[in-house]
Enzyme design. Structure first.
Site, PDB file in Angstrom:
ATOM      1  N   ASP A  76      36.349  62.784 -48.185  1.00  0.00           N
ATOM      2  CA  ASP A  76      36.611  62.543 -46.788  1.00  0.00           C
ATOM      3  C   ASP A  76      36.661  60.882 -46.425  1.00  0.00           C
ATOM      4  OD1 ASP A  76      34.008  62.446 -46.967  1.00  0.00           O
ATOM      5  OD2 ASP A  76      33.475  63.860 -45.624  1.00  0.00           O
TER       6      ASP A  76
ATOM      7  N   GLU B  65      34.452  70.844 -39.638  1.00  0.00           N
ATOM      8  CA  GLU B  65      33.638  71.049 -38.592  1.00  0.00           C
ATOM      9  C   GLU B  65      33.756  72.655 -38.393  1.00  0.00           C
ATOM     10  OE1 GLU B  65      31.530  69.124 -37.569  1.00  0.00           O
ATOM     11  OE2 GLU B  65      32.380  67.182 -36.735  1.00  0.00           O
TER      12      GLU B  65
ATOM     13  N   ASN C  95      25.069  70.602 -38.693  1.00  0.00           N
ATOM     14  CA  ASN C  95      25.688  71.545 -38.042  1.00  0.00           C
ATOM     15  C   ASN C  95      26.406  72.443 -39.062  1.00  0.00           C
ATOM     16  OD1 ASN C  95      28.060  70.075 -38.691  1.00  0.00           O
ATOM     17  ND2 ASN C  95      29.102  69.951 -36.476  1.00  0.00           N
TER      18      ASN C  95
ATOM     19  N   HIS D 258      28.520  71.554 -41.321  1.00  0.00           N
ATOM     20  CA  HIS D 258      29.764  70.970 -41.723  1.00  0.00           C
ATOM     21  C   HIS D 258      29.839  70.916 -43.314  1.00  0.00           C
ATOM     22  CE1 HIS D 258      29.471  66.595 -40.478  1.00  0.00           C
ATOM     23  NE2 HIS D 258      29.199  66.480 -41.620  1.00  0.00           N
TER      24      HIS D 258
END
Ligand code: GLP
Length: 263
Positions: A67, A144, A137, A139
């Site tokens: 990424d 996401e 979270n 991800h």
């Protein structure tokens, strides 16, 4: 899924590096997917140690990044490309032409750029070993919550939670709003996944990803579907796991379970 709990974070780094190193020795033209963020830095340092102490040969290894922040050129100190160069490439005998990094400043139609990255991975024979971290979270890469399990390389809007976590490493400058990321479907096609998580702040996300229900709300839970996923944790990141005792028992048999590394 093979969950390994190491006694310390440093041991986690060394275990991951040793597995990657064994995979490179077995296959000198290994196609290796690299994660950025804080988590894998110690693994890259351990790989550099292996290069220096055992002459582990990176010259045939092909690298792919996972990424990148949209809008940041590789020359930006906050880019993931810069991190990978600083922590790994510049210290080992990587071949320049074998380094394939997502471009945060790709020109032209970004969707066709993402497609060309997918095509490149495909044309090079696919990724053998993919390193991964996990966000607080849940991800995975920059997928996401509510990213499709079949998503492909694309542009994603970062959540407020992710940008807040990133602000700690983006001293003084604003965290970008957008990123370009391999999709969950892209990651799932790698032959082996190696997910790493260290520290208490990752415990909840790790438990949800490893033992929770499969759900797009926790993108990292998608690794449960992978036939060859290895997860390396320190005791704090493993703190909320229900089957911790079993994983600990398993961890002492790692050499039997993975005698030849990962790929
Ligand atoms: C970041 C990256 C991921 C990384 C994860 C954890 O935002 N997009 O590739 O694995 O979140 O980051 P860190 O290792 O810094 O905790």
């Amino acid at each position: 899924m093979l969950v390994v709990i190491t006694e310390t974070i440093e041991q986690g780094h060394r275990t991951a590096a040793s597995l990657v190193g064994q995979s490179i020795m077995k296959n000198p033209t290994l196609r290796l997917g690299l994660a950025a963020g804080k988590t894998p830095i110690g693994v890259y340092q351990s790989l550099v140690d292996l290069y220096r102490s055992t002459h582990l040969d990176f010259s045939g290894v092909e690298f792919f990044s996972l990424d990148e922040f949209l809008g940041l050129p590789a020359s930006s100190l906050n880019s993931y490309a810069a991190l990978l160069h600083q922590q790994l490439f510049r210290h080992v005998n990587a071949t320049f032409g074998n380094i394939h990094l997502l471009k945060g400043d790709a020109q032209g139609d970004i969707m066709s750029y993402c497609h060309s990255y997918e095509q490149l991975i495909h044309d090079r024979g696919g990724i053998d070993v993919q390193l991964l971290g996990i966000g607080i979270n849940g991800h995975l890469a920059f997928n996401e919550p509510m990213s499709s399990f079949r998503s492909r390389t694309r542009v994603c809007l970062l959540s407020a939670e992710t940008r807040e976590a990133l602000s700690r490493t983006f001293n003084e400058t604003e965290v970008p709003e957008w990123a370009v990321t391999m999709g969950l479907g892209t990651i799932a096609e790698a032959r082996t996944l190696l997910m790493l998580a260290f520290g208490k702040e990752k415990a909840k996300a790790v438990a949800q990803a490893v033992e929770g229900p499969l759900t797009a709300a926790i993108p990292a839970s998608s690794i449960q579907l992978h036939p060859h996923a290895v997860v390396i944790l320190d005791p704090e990141a493993a703190g909320d796991l229900k089957f911790k005792d079993y994983y600990q028992q398993q961890s002492s048999h790692l050499a039997l379970l993975l005698p030849h590394g990962l790929a």
